[in-house]
Design an enzyme around this catalytic site. Structure first.
Site, PDB file in Angstrom:
ATOM      1  CG  ASP A  51      -2.090  -1.108   0.982  1.00  0.00           C
ATOM      2  OD1 ASP A  51      -2.856  -1.012   1.918  1.00  0.00           O
ATOM      3  OD2 ASP A  51      -1.911  -1.824   0.202  1.00  0.00           O
ATOM      4  CG  ASP A  55      -0.724   5.062  -0.174  1.00  0.00           C
ATOM      5  OD1 ASP A  55      -0.779   5.186   1.198  1.00  0.00           O
ATOM      6  OD2 ASP A  55      -1.668   4.739  -0.843  1.00  0.00           O
ATOM      7  CD  GLU A 133     -14.213   2.010  14.003  1.00  0.00           C
ATOM      8  OE1 GLU A 133     -15.193   2.919  14.188  1.00  0.00           O
ATOM      9  OE2 GLU A 133     -13.929   1.524  12.703  1.00  0.00           O
ATOM     10  CE  LYS A 135      -7.452   0.129   5.751  1.00  0.00           C
ATOM     11  NZ  LYS A 135      -7.518  -1.026   5.097  1.00  0.00           N
ATOM     12  CE  LYS A 342      -2.145   0.000   4.358  1.00  0.00           C
ATOM     13  NZ  LYS A 342      -3.196  -0.955   4.016  1.00  0.00           N
ATOM     14  CB  CYS A 436      24.406 -12.391 -22.567  1.00  0.00           C
ATOM     15  SG  CYS A 436      22.535 -13.368 -22.615  1.00  0.00           S
ATOM     16  CB  CYS A 454      22.207  -9.264 -23.696  1.00  0.00           C
ATOM     17  SG  CYS A 454      22.444 -10.026 -25.215  1.00  0.00           S
TER      18      CYS A 454
END
Ligand code: IVH
Length: 700
Positions: A51, A55, A133, A135, A342, A436, A454
């Site tokens: 998140d 954001d 509260e 989440k 969060k 490579c 490469c």
């Protein structure tokens, strides 16, 4: 909707966007990414970004849009709330929009939130009561009660309308089928809550699924959101969902009068709901007199999150006083009186066993760590992208290191650091390859780039990635020709580069297991159809570094044939508005390579369109159009046509639609109930203001 290649690509690009300053040129890309990540989160149930990262990207978008409001696209995530409308259930409108929440991560963010609330409510010194509260991490649900009976339940959907899931809601035992709202003078009420699954129930469910050979759920949230949308309510019942209510969003009496303000506090509305039999997410301390106190509650819960029976990914801090909430109001996206705090993403440790290297369609080499499989936030992690060489050196990662891994936002694991205090001395330096790993060409790196590449035009591994992209929806959209076919045909040696796609031996394919006559015919038809694609699609499908869809369109407008580009100089490119030297350099480099031009000649010989088509030509406004060169904006509700129709008409008559009032706006068309936009335009004094009728007369 998005195939794997594109998802990968969007993910890589999003990650790279996180680390750089963006300019207006990146705007379209950024919108595309955010729309994709919203889809991953809300529809596909498997977010790729934390998140926090989402954001950050979202903030970058908002910043760009602030710099130049003219660029705001109507499909920008800032212009709407996200959508999860699947077609299974009837769509029903919410009475009030079901909003999301803004996020905070520390005390500073919460203090800013408090300051903002004080500004909005004009409260300077006085204490503001906050209600905190948990989440809950599940799926949002709305419940509508009328005359004390549950009459409707819906998912959040796009925030304005959701899916009618009444039958399934009834199968959730924590949802009362009847509740005595009338006792509180309420005739009609809309409640909001979160459907979740207890961790233990989730684990049991998964065990049973595994035993039955079913796919296991990545996390309780996916199991919960999926549970809400079961076609058979009995399956919802079996999923063992629980619905916690966190808001009384709407309450009116028989006469239609709003009852909410009389309840005074959000906390008292929850008390009432609890009294009526609803399940409320309760915690030991929720009422806080200061924002600092609220922060303390949040961190206390965060430290104890593992002890809870339900997954919680944060806390929600809400202004408790309903009158103050109303003063604060909402944005289109979230209420201004509430904010999510969060919690940090989940972490685990493991051992870095090996590093493997992958190659992308433009030749970039990505190191991937192989770690001892570790269980993290619901899935087993064994491979983790290390992005580039610098990531490895910056973190001083070594083979054999114990590493700290984080699964931010649930899906993509990330190495936070190596635990150097645990080193035994036997750890080995990671030596980034100089050649490579697939074709042994010496790798190169541009000064301003993080990736080693490469540059071998005929590197097989790169060609494979290019072919996967070429057939995808995003590029030539060869229906029915997915990644797995490309890989299979490549393995058989039938595909070496893009041109081979158009020279397949269908008889050979027809005898492969899993291929019937019909599927071969369909494949042939899709490939034939792709040959006719417009030139811009072809250019984009070649995987030329830095040449995206938009630039491909701009270039295709200016050429008759793809082969014109063989002779193009930097000057030709940069004359095109919005094409810079980086695109120029890369396209020129591509057309300088004989192998590429030969490949294009082969495409041509197989009948692939190389020329400008009608679709490639720039759209011309009608000759002598009245609004030629002007910007226009429609506001208020139009009576004779829809907004989109009006915008299309305006475009046809030469105007460019923009979405904000600024000095760049030339014409404002006002429908009924035009609000602040009209006032702003009048204040500017430079905007021509037309009624809907006047607009129609102007274009008549
Ligand atoms: S309040 C105005 N409270 O989180 C109402 N949301 O990230 C806005 N959620 O869509 C939501 N627990 O589904 C609120 N205690 C809680 C919540 C909560 C979980 C969910 C909700 C919302 C999402 C926003």
């Amino acid at each position: 909707m998005y195939d794997n290649t594109l998802q990968n690509q969007l993910f890589d690009r999003s990650k790279s966007f996180l680390n750089i300053d963006l300019s207006i040129e990146n705007y379209d890309d950024l919108v595309e990414m955010l729309v994709f990540h919203e889809w991953k989160y809300y529809v596909d149930n498997s977010p790729l970004l934390s998140d926090f990262e989402y954001d950050q990207l979202y903030q970058k978008l908002v910043t760009l849009e602030k710099v130049d409001p003219n660029i705001i696209r109507t499909d920008s995530p800032s212009q709407r709330v996200s959508s999860d409308l699947s077609q299974q259930f009837e769509t029903v409108p919410h009475w009030n929009p079901m909003l999301s929440l803004a996020n905070s991560y520390n005390l500073e963010d919460l203090s800013d939130f408090d300051k903002q609330i004080r500004k909005l409510t004009q409260i300077e010194e006085e204490s503001i009561t906050y209600f905190v509260e948990p989440k809950l991490d599940g799926g949002s649900v709305s419940l509508v009660y009328e005359g004390d009976e549950l009459v409707r339940s819906a998912t959040r959907g796009n925030g304005i309308a959701g899916e009618n899931i009444t039958a399934n809601a009834k199968a959730i035992y924590s949802v009362p089928l009847k509740a005595k709202f009338s006792k509180h003078g309420i005739f009609r009420a809309e409640l909001r809550g979160e459907a979740v699954i207890e961790k233990g129930v989730f684990a049991k469910n998964n065990k049973v699924r595994q035993e039955n050979g079913l796919e296991v759920f990545a996390n309780p949230r996916n199991a919960a959101t999926g549970g809400l949308r079961m076609k058979n309510p009995l399956d919802t019942k079996d999923r063992g969902l629980v619905l916690f209510i966190f808001q009384l969003a709407y309450a009116v009496d028989k006469g239609g009068n709003d009852v909410l303000p009389t309840l005074m506090q959000h906390s008292s509305s929850l008390d009432i709901l609890e009294g009526l039999g609803f399940k409320i997410p309760r915690k030991e301390k929720q009422i806080c007199a200061t924002i600092e106190e609220a922060f303390e509650v949040c961190t206390t819960w965060e430290n104890k999150r593992e002890e809870y029976n339900y997954e919680i990914d944060g806390a929600v801090v809400k202004v408790d006083d309903i009158a103050l909430q109303n003063k604060c109001g909402s944005t289109q996206h979230h209420p201004r009186w509430a904010i999510a705090f969060k919690f940090k993403a989940k972490q685990a440790t493991s051992t870095l066993l090996d590093v493997e290297y992958q190659i992308g369609k433009t030749g970039a080499i990505t190191p991937v760590a192989k770690v001892d499989p570790v269980h993290l936030a619901g899935v087993t992690v064994s491979s983790i992208s290390l992005h580039n060489e610098e990531f490895i050196t910056q973190k001083d990662l070594r083979l054999g290191d114990k590493v700290l891994i984080e699964r931010a936002g649930d899906v993509i694991p990330y190495i936070v650091k190596s635990l150097q205090e645990l080193r035994s001395g036997t750890e080995k330096k990671i030596v980034f390859p100089t050649n490579c790993p697939f074709c042994d060409t010496t790798l190169s790196k541009a000064e301003d780039q993080a990736a080693w590449r490469c540059e071998n035009v005929v590197c097989d591994a790169q060609n494979l990635q290019r072919m996967i992209y070429h057939v995808s929806k995003e590029a030539m959209n060869i229906d029915g020709f997915g990644k797995s076919y490309v890989e299979k045909f490549f393995e058989y040696g039938w595909l070496k580069d893009i041109s081979d796609i158009y020279n397949l031996d269908y008889d050979k394919i027809a005898v492969l297991e899993g291929f019937g006559e019909k599927s071969v015919e369909n494949l042939r038809a899709s490939i034939e159809a792709a040959k006719k694609n417009p030139l811009h699609k072809l250019l984009n499908s070649l995987s030329i570094h830095h040449l995206g869809k938009k630039a491909s369109k701009l270039i295709a407008q200016q050429i008759n044939s793809a082969f014109d580009l063989v002779d193009w100089t930097e000057e030709n490119f940069v004359e095109i508005k919005d094409i810079g030297p980086v695109v120029a350099e890369n396209v020129m480099y591509y057309f300088d390579q004989p192998a590429n031009v030969e490949m294009l000649r082969r495409l041509e010989s197989y009948g692939v369109n190389m020329n400008q088509t009608e679709e490639d030509k720039p759209k011309q406004a009608k000759e002598g159009a009245v609004f030629s060169g002007m910007t226009i904006l429609f506001t208020g509700s139009l009576q004779t046509m829809g907004r989109k129709q009006a915008q299309a008409l305006a475009e046809e008559h030469g105007a460019r639609n923009i979405s904000a009032i600024s000095s760049k706006l030339n014409v404002l068309v006002v429908g009924e109930k035009a609000g602040s936009k009209l006032k702003k335009a009048q204040a500017l004094g430079t905007v021509q203001i037309l009624t809907e009728q006047e607009f129609l007369e102007a274009i008549a």
